[in-house]
Design a protein around this motif. Structure first.
Motif, PDB file in Angstrom:
ATOM      1  N   ILE A  38     -55.183   7.850  28.644  1.00 55.18           N
ATOM      2  CA  ILE A  38     -54.892   9.043  27.850  1.00 55.18           C
ATOM      3  C   ILE A  38     -54.893   8.630  26.380  1.00 55.18           C
ATOM      4  N   ILE A  39     -55.638   9.371  25.573  1.00 54.47           N
ATOM      5  CA  ILE A  39     -55.728   9.081  24.141  1.00 54.47           C
ATOM      6  C   ILE A  39     -55.336  10.341  23.383  1.00 54.47           C
ATOM      7  N   LEU A  40     -54.385  10.203  22.476  1.00 52.01           N
ATOM      8  CA  LEU A  40     -53.917  11.327  21.669  1.00 52.01           C
ATOM      9  C   LEU A  40     -54.418  11.137  20.240  1.00 52.01           C
ATOM     10  N   CYS A  41     -55.026  12.158  19.670  1.00 52.59           N
ATOM     11  CA  CYS A  41     -55.566  12.036  18.314  1.00 52.59           C
ATOM     12  C   CYS A  41     -54.480  12.349  17.296  1.00 52.59           C
ATOM     13  N   GLY A  42     -54.016  11.313  16.610  1.00 49.84           N
ATOM     14  CA  GLY A  42     -52.961  11.472  15.621  1.00 49.84           C
ATOM     15  C   GLY A  42     -53.508  11.683  14.226  1.00 49.84           C
ATOM     16  N   ALA A  43     -52.743  11.265  13.233  1.00 53.70           N
ATOM     17  CA  ALA A  43     -53.148  11.383  11.831  1.00 53.70           C
ATOM     18  C   ALA A  43     -52.383  10.360  11.017  1.00 53.70           C
ATOM     19  N   SER A  44     -53.074   9.700  10.091  1.00 52.92           N
ATOM     20  CA  SER A  44     -52.410   8.676   9.284  1.00 52.92           C
ATOM     21  C   SER A  44     -51.263   9.252   8.459  1.00 52.92           C
ATOM     22  N   THR A  45     -51.338  10.527   8.129  1.00 54.72           N
ATOM     23  CA  THR A  45     -50.275  11.150   7.338  1.00 54.72           C
ATOM     24  C   THR A  45     -48.970  11.314   8.104  1.00 54.72           C
ATOM     25  N   ALA A  46     -49.003  11.083   9.427  1.00 51.17           N
ATOM     26  CA  ALA A  46     -47.792  11.278  10.238  1.00 51.17           C
ATOM     27  C   ALA A  46     -46.661  10.352   9.842  1.00 51.17           C
ATOM     28  N   THR A  47     -46.976   9.277   9.137  1.00 52.83           N
ATOM     29  CA  THR A  47     -45.930   8.348   8.691  1.00 52.83           C
ATOM     30  C   THR A  47     -45.743   8.403   7.180  1.00 52.83           C
ATOM     31  N   MET A  48     -46.315   9.429   6.556  1.00 52.39           N
ATOM     32  CA  MET A  48     -46.285   9.526   5.103  1.00 52.39           C
ATOM     33  C   MET A  48     -45.659  10.860   4.690  1.00 52.39           C
ATOM     34  N   GLY A  49     -45.580  11.089   3.415  1.00 56.19           N
ATOM     35  CA  GLY A  49     -45.054  12.353   2.910  1.00 56.19           C
ATOM     36  C   GLY A  49     -46.031  12.986   1.931  1.00 56.19           C
ATOM     37  N   PHE A  50     -46.402  14.235   2.190  1.00 58.90           N
ATOM     38  CA  PHE A  50     -47.314  14.955   1.309  1.00 58.90           C
ATOM     39  C   PHE A  50     -46.819  16.385   1.116  1.00 58.90           C
ATOM     40  N   ALA A  51     -46.797  16.842  -0.095  1.00 55.22           N
ATOM     41  CA  ALA A  51     -46.426  18.225  -0.371  1.00 55.22           C
ATOM     42  C   ALA A  51     -47.423  19.163   0.289  1.00 55.22           C
ATOM     43  N   GLY A  52     -46.912  20.199   0.911  1.00 55.48           N
ATOM     44  CA  GLY A  52     -47.769  21.190   1.544  1.00 55.48           C
ATOM     45  C   GLY A  52     -48.209  20.853   2.947  1.00 55.48           C
ATOM     46  N   LEU A  53     -47.773  19.699   3.456  1.00 57.20           N
ATOM     47  CA  LEU A  53     -48.207  19.271   4.796  1.00 57.20           C
ATOM     48  C   LEU A  53     -47.040  19.030   5.749  1.00 57.20           C
ATOM     49  N   SER A  54     -45.865  19.544   5.439  1.00 52.78           N
ATOM     50  CA  SER A  54     -44.685  19.194   6.237  1.00 52.78           C
ATOM     51  C   SER A  54     -44.811  19.629   7.687  1.00 52.78           C
ATOM     52  N   VAL A  55     -45.347  20.813   7.949  1.00 48.66           N
ATOM     53  CA  VAL A  55     -45.452  21.286   9.331  1.00 48.66           C
ATOM     54  C   VAL A  55     -46.502  20.473  10.077  1.00 48.66           C
ATOM     55  N   TYR A  56     -47.637  20.258   9.453  1.00 50.08           N
ATOM     56  CA  TYR A  56     -48.699  19.468  10.079  1.00 50.08           C
ATOM     57  C   TYR A  56     -48.226  18.052  10.394  1.00 50.08           C
ATOM     58  N   ILE A  57     -47.601  17.414   9.406  1.00 55.58           N
ATOM     59  CA  ILE A  57     -47.148  16.033   9.596  1.00 55.58           C
ATOM     60  C   ILE A  57     -46.095  15.957  10.700  1.00 55.58           C
ATOM     61  N   ALA A  58     -45.174  16.906  10.730  1.00 57.98           N
ATOM     62  CA  ALA A  58     -44.157  16.910  11.786  1.00 57.98           C
ATOM     63  C   ALA A  58     -44.806  17.067  13.161  1.00 57.98           C
ATOM     64  N   SER A  59     -45.824  17.905  13.250  1.00 56.73           N
ATOM     65  CA  SER A  59     -46.481  18.102  14.545  1.00 56.73           C
ATOM     66  C   SER A  59     -47.209  16.846  14.990  1.00 56.73           C
ATOM     67  N   ARG A  98     -61.974  14.272  39.850  1.00 54.31           N
ATOM     68  CA  ARG A  98     -61.021  13.412  39.142  1.00 54.31           C
ATOM     69  C   ARG A  98     -61.286  13.463  37.645  1.00 54.31           C
ATOM     70  N   VAL A  99     -60.334  12.919  36.868  1.00 49.09           N
ATOM     71  CA  VAL A  99     -60.476  12.727  35.418  1.00 49.09           C
ATOM     72  C   VAL A  99     -60.010  11.318  35.102  1.00 49.09           C
ATOM     73  N   ASP A 100     -60.880  10.490  34.540  1.00 48.38           N
ATOM     74  CA  ASP A 100     -60.520   9.101  34.219  1.00 48.38           C
ATOM     75  C   ASP A 100     -60.012   8.932  32.797  1.00 48.38           C
ATOM     76  N   ILE A 101     -60.461   9.818  31.908  1.00 44.57           N
ATOM     77  CA  ILE A 101     -60.124   9.701  30.485  1.00 44.57           C
ATOM     78  C   ILE A 101     -59.793  11.081  29.939  1.00 44.57           C
ATOM     79  N   VAL A 102     -58.653  11.201  29.276  1.00 42.57           N
ATOM     80  CA  VAL A 102     -58.332  12.422  28.551  1.00 42.57           C
ATOM     81  C   VAL A 102     -58.181  12.064  27.079  1.00 42.57           C
ATOM     82  N   PHE A 103     -59.029  12.646  26.244  1.00 41.23           N
ATOM     83  CA  PHE A 103     -58.899  12.493  24.803  1.00 41.23           C
ATOM     84  C   PHE A 103     -58.416  13.833  24.256  1.00 41.23           C
ATOM     85  N   ALA A 104     -57.114  13.932  24.034  1.00 39.71           N
ATOM     86  CA  ALA A 104     -56.501  15.162  23.523  1.00 39.71           C
ATOM     87  C   ALA A 104     -56.705  15.187  22.019  1.00 39.71           C
ATOM     88  N   ASN A 105     -57.818  15.771  21.627  1.00 36.80           N
ATOM     89  CA  ASN A 105     -58.276  15.693  20.245  1.00 36.80           C
ATOM     90  C   ASN A 105     -58.093  16.993  19.474  1.00 36.80           C
TER      91      ASN A 105
END
Length: 248
Positions: free
Chosen positions: A132-153, A80-87
């Motif tokens: 289930i825990i997904l590792c996000g990023a604080s920039t996902a709700t912000m705007g930064f030049a040069g990070l558009s693909v990363y932030i969208a993902s 079994r798997v009790d915890i998934v941390f998709a990091n």
């Protein structure tokens, strides 16, 4: 201590940074942890620091055969798997005009596609009440030049957490996004010139209310909370651990 006693956890990208710090915390709390990563040498070093209650499985989250091999090994050994941390994740600074198909595909394949199938393939092994825990990023709700693909993902993870929380409601499997801010990890500042990395880190630290980059262990503490019964009433949420980076 022992908040995760007897639990079986999977942490992708568990050989360094936030993943390794979380693996250490999970082991201390009584879990047996499976860590994954693409580089066997780094996995071996990580296991030396984690001890006997951890297992390393080399693999790439963008390759479904590697994920199948991971979960087949866990099925044989633990059942079994009790915890998934998709990091596992990757972020590279690339100006809009310079984004290539290959760089675009790389970030979405790791951060979105790889994460999706990491979770999907774990579901048959997950008992009711798992986390289930997904590792996000604080920039996902912000705007930064040069990070558009990363932030969208990274922004995609919020949609996954909401949908999966509803879809898995009947099994009480919780999905949440754990959202770090600027954190001192080997990947931070990837894609910059060597002479740009330290100035970038200094600027990022000043954008938090603490004035410093987070230690990966600060994120790991929150990952323990979300994985344990302490977080049982938190479902479909985005939990920021970002020093106020995206909050004020």
């Amino acid at each position: 201590m022992n908040k995760l006693e007897g639990k079986i956890a999977v942490i992708t990208g568990g050989n360094s940074g936030i993943g390794l710090a979380t693996a250490k915390r999970y082991v201390e709390e009584g879990a047996h942890v499976y860590i994954t990563g693409r580089r066997q040498k780094q996995l071996d070093l990580a296991i030396e620091s984690l001890g006997k209650n951890a297992t390393a499985v080399q693999g790439d989250v963008t390759i479904n055969a590697d994920l199948d091999r991971l979960y087949e090994q866990i099925r044989r050994e633990q059942g079994r798997v009790d915890i998934v941390f998709a990091n596992a994740g990757i972020g590279v600074f690339i100006p809009l005009e310079e984004v290539s198909e290959s760089s675009f595909d790389l970030m979405f394949n790791v951060n979105v596609r790889g994460l999706f199938f990491t979770v999907q393939k774990a579901i048959p092994l997950m008992p009711d009440g798992s986390s289930i825990i997904l590792c996000g990023a604080s920039t996902a709700t912000m705007g930064f030049a040069g990070l558009s693909v990363y932030i969208a993902s990274k922004a995609a993870l919020r949609g996954f957490a909401r949908c999966w929380s509803v879809e898995l409601q009947h099994r009480r499997i919780r999905t949440n996004v754990l959202t770090p801010g600027p954190t001192e990890t080997p990947l931070y500042g990837k894609g910059l010139r060597e002479d740009q990395v330290e100035p970038f880190k200094t600027l990022a630290a000043l954008q938090t209310l603490t004035g410093v980059l987070a230690d990966p262990d600060e994120i790991a503490k929150a990952a323990v909370f979300l994985a344990s019964s302490d977080g049982a009433f938190i479902i479909g949420a985005d939990i920021p651990v970002d020093g106020g980076h995206a909050q004020v």
